[in-house]
Design an enzyme around this catalytic site. Structure first.
Site, PDB file in Angstrom:
ATOM      1  CB  CYS A  27      -0.968  -0.056   1.226  1.00 33.61           C
ATOM      2  SG  CYS A  27      -1.817   1.583   1.703  1.00 33.61           S
TER       3      CYS A  27
ATOM      4  CE1 TYR B 244      -2.976   6.976  -2.533  1.00 35.78           C
ATOM      5  CE2 TYR B 244      -3.525   4.840  -2.711  1.00 35.78           C
ATOM      6  CZ  TYR B 244      -3.389   6.049  -3.188  1.00 35.78           C
ATOM      7  OH  TYR B 244      -3.751   6.288  -4.656  1.00 35.78           O
ATOM      8  CB  CYS B 245       0.271   1.833   4.403  1.00 34.72           C
ATOM      9  SG  CYS B 245      -1.634   1.136   4.025  1.00 34.72           S
ATOM     10  CE  LYS B 246       8.289   3.490   0.883  1.00 37.44           C
ATOM     11  NZ  LYS B 246       8.706   2.676  -0.311  1.00 37.44           N
TER      12      LYS B 246
ATOM     13  CD  GLN C  77       3.367   2.408   7.266  1.00 42.87           C
ATOM     14  OE1 GLN C  77       4.496   2.261   7.029  1.00 42.87           O
ATOM     15  NE2 GLN C  77       2.648   1.119   7.309  1.00 42.87           N
TER      16      GLN C  77
END
Length: 167
Positions: A61, A63-65, A68
């Site tokens: 993902c 967007y997660c990266k 975070q």
């Protein structure tokens, strides 16, 4: 003035949500238990009495990266409150190593793996989805955004770090 009004409205929304959460057991974070990549058992109960940022994500993902680093920044900013980030990896590709990905990015938070059932338990539809859980175990705020400039993220942290209210 527009920025102030926007922040004020967000704050009022969080306060309203938090007020209803404190009076409603329906907002209690569901309990779960998972294994880490190394095979250690972790659960929400391990963080009882602590404010928790519960972050559902996947290694694939983007967007997660993007999100975070902001979550880590908020944890570091409020580290003296005992706040914790707990991640749950789900919907992974075969052979994915979520904790290795987190470590390679320079982060120290723990990740439960194979969290598809827990994601379903929380009603998570996609990544990233992040829950802000207060010291009483109540979900104060849920975000599905990866917008690191979103002021709601820090406002949610400020809500969950408040001292536990006596009954």
């Amino acid at each position: 003035m527009k920025a102030f009004l926007s922040i004020f409205l967000i704050f009022i929304g969080l306060m309203s949500f938090n007020a209803s959460a404190s009076n409603n057991k329906a907002n209690q974070a569901p309990h779960w238990t998972l294994k880490t990549q190394a095979g250690k058992t972790i659960s929400l109960a391990d963080y009882q009495g602590k404010p928790v940022i519960l972050h559902f994500w996947a290694t694939w993902c983007p967007y997660c990266k993007k999100l975070q680093p902001k979550l880590v920044e908020l944890k570091e900013k409020y580290q003296d409150t005992g706040i914790e980030i707990v991640a749950i990896s789900f919907s992974e590709d075969e052979g994915a190593k979520p904790q290795d990905s987190i470590t390679q990015r320079g982060y120290q938070f723990i990740t439960g793996v194979e969290g598809d059932k827990v994601a379903n338990l929380y009603g998570v539809k996609g990544t990233p989805t992040t829950f802000f859980i207060n010291r009483s175990g109540q979900v104060v705020f849920k975000s599905t955004s990866s917008n690191i400039a979103d002021p709601q993220l820090e406002l949610a942290v400020k809500e969950i770090i408040k001292p536990k209210q006596a009954l």
